[in-house]
Design an enzyme around this catalytic site. Structure first.
Site, short mmCIF file in Angstrom:
data_model
loop_
_atom_site.label_atom_id
_atom_site.label_comp_id
_atom_site.label_asym_id
_atom_site.label_seq_id
_atom_site.Cartn_x
_atom_site.Cartn_y
_atom_site.Cartn_z
N LYS A 198 0.81 -1.20 0.00
CA LYS A 198 0.00 0.00 0.00
C LYS A 198 0.85 1.26 0.00
CE LYS A 198 -2.61 -1.95 3.56
NZ LYS A 198 -3.50 -1.82 4.74
N GLY A 199 2.10 1.14 0.44
CA GLY A 199 2.91 2.30 0.75
C GLY A 199 3.09 3.33 -0.35
N ASP B 74 3.84 4.00 6.44
CA ASP B 74 3.18 3.75 7.72
C ASP B 74 4.12 3.22 8.78
OD1 ASP B 74 3.53 1.12 6.50
OD2 ASP B 74 2.28 0.40 8.15
N ASP C 150 7.35 2.75 -2.26
CA ASP C 150 7.50 3.86 -1.32
C ASP C 150 8.96 4.01 -0.91
OD1 ASP C 150 7.50 1.47 0.12
OD2 ASP C 150 6.11 2.17 1.67
N ASP D 270 14.67 -0.33 1.33
CA ASP D 270 15.46 -0.38 2.56
C ASP D 270 16.53 -1.46 2.40
OD1 ASP D 270 16.28 -0.07 5.18
OD2 ASP D 270 14.53 -1.01 6.08
N ARG E 298 -0.20 6.93 7.19
CA ARG E 298 -0.15 6.96 5.73
C ARG E 298 -0.75 8.23 5.14
NH1 ARG E 298 1.35 1.84 3.91
NH2 ARG E 298 0.57 0.05 5.10
P1 IMP Z 1 13.00 -3.79 2.05
O1 IMP Z 1 12.51 -5.09 1.49
O2 IMP Z 1 13.83 -3.96 3.29
O3 IMP Z 1 13.68 -2.91 1.04
O4 IMP Z 1 11.75 -3.05 2.63
C1 IMP Z 1 10.89 -2.41 1.88
C2 IMP Z 1 9.57 -2.20 2.58
O5 IMP Z 1 9.68 -2.06 4.02
C3 IMP Z 1 9.05 -0.90 2.09
O6 IMP Z 1 8.32 -1.06 0.91
C4 IMP Z 1 8.22 -0.42 3.26
O7 IMP Z 1 6.92 -0.96 3.16
C5 IMP Z 1 8.89 -0.98 4.47
N1 IMP Z 1 9.77 0.04 5.10
C6 IMP Z 1 11.12 0.03 5.18
N2 IMP Z 1 11.59 1.13 5.82
C7 IMP Z 1 10.48 1.87 6.14
C8 IMP Z 1 10.30 3.15 6.79
O8 IMP Z 1 11.24 3.85 7.20
N3 IMP Z 1 9.01 3.56 6.92
C9 IMP Z 1 7.94 2.84 6.46
N4 IMP Z 1 8.07 1.67 5.84
C10 IMP Z 1 9.33 1.18 5.68
MG MG Z 2 6.15 -1.29 0.97
#
Ligand code: IMP
Ligand code: MG
Length: 178
Positions: free
Chosen positions: A42-43, A158, A99, A102, A164
């Site tokens: 949803k982000g 979120d 969104d 990370d 959000r």
């Molecule tokens: P990744 O797989 O670790 O790159 O994480 C990606 C997902 O984790 C993003 O699409 C977000 O939904 C969530 N996420 C990671 N860091 C944050 C943050 O600082 N705020 C909100 N959501 C986050």
């Molecule tokens: Mg996400």
């Protein structure tokens, strides 16, 4: 007791300006083509709506949802589709819009899944490129803002489903309270 405090990082005006710049880049890069822009729910919903309304090319849009892994279970094997795209991807110029990137595990999963469907090209747009915890060598082609660290909410992002709807982006800070 710990409470979380919100500190504004990016104002609505700053976000709007940056989103317009990203849209301009996409308009230039995809001139003469008809990209398929895919929103990672949803982000990315707010970013996606603002970005796509500034694209002046013919465009198709689609949506997907993936399961999120728990922070203690950060293995790419645990990521899967909750809702898949509906428009066939073969031959398309796909722009995946999320969104925040990370660790990169989610985007890496999506990149593999989508590349396996015979797309013509695939690029990644993310409102925020947060690189401190990056585990996968992954380049964000269109990054709104780069952050080294921290947890952010607002403008679609979120914390446990809260925040959000906020029009700005905030960092969450722990504040010790007696
Ligand atoms: P990744 O797989 O670790 O790159 O994480 C990606 C997902 O984790 C993003 O699409 C977000 O939904 C969530 N996420 C990671 N860091 C944050 C943050 O600082 N705020 C909100 N959501 C986050
Ligand atoms: Mg996400």
């Amino acid at each position: 007791m710990d409470i979380l405090q919100r500190v504004e990082l990016f104002s609505p005006d700053l976000i709007a300006g940056r989103v317009a710049e990203l849209a301009d880049e996409i308009n230039r890069d995809y001139a003469g083509r008809e990209p398929l822009m895919v929103c990672v729910l949803k982000g990315a919903y707010m970013f996606f709506a603002d970005l796509t309304r500034r694209i002046t090319l013919p465009l198709e849009i689609d949506f997907l949802r993936v399961s999120s892994y728990g922070r203690s279970d950060a293995s790419s094997g645990s990521i899967r589709f909750l809702d898949d795209m509906h428009i066939p991807l073969a031959g398309r110029d796909v722009i995946l819009v999320d969104d925040i990137v990370d660790s990169g595990l989610t985007m890496d999963f999506l990149r593999r899944e989508i590349s396996a469907r015979d797309v013509n090209s695939l690029r990644i747009a993310a409102l925020i490129d947060k690189f401190e915890r990056r585990e996968i060598d992954l380049r964000v082609d269109y990054a709104g803002f780069r952050l080294n660290e921290g947890y952010v909410v607002g403008y679609g992002l979120d914390f446990a489903e809260r925040g959000r709807e906020l029009p700005a982006i905030y960092a969450l800070r722990r504040q010790d309270q007696a």
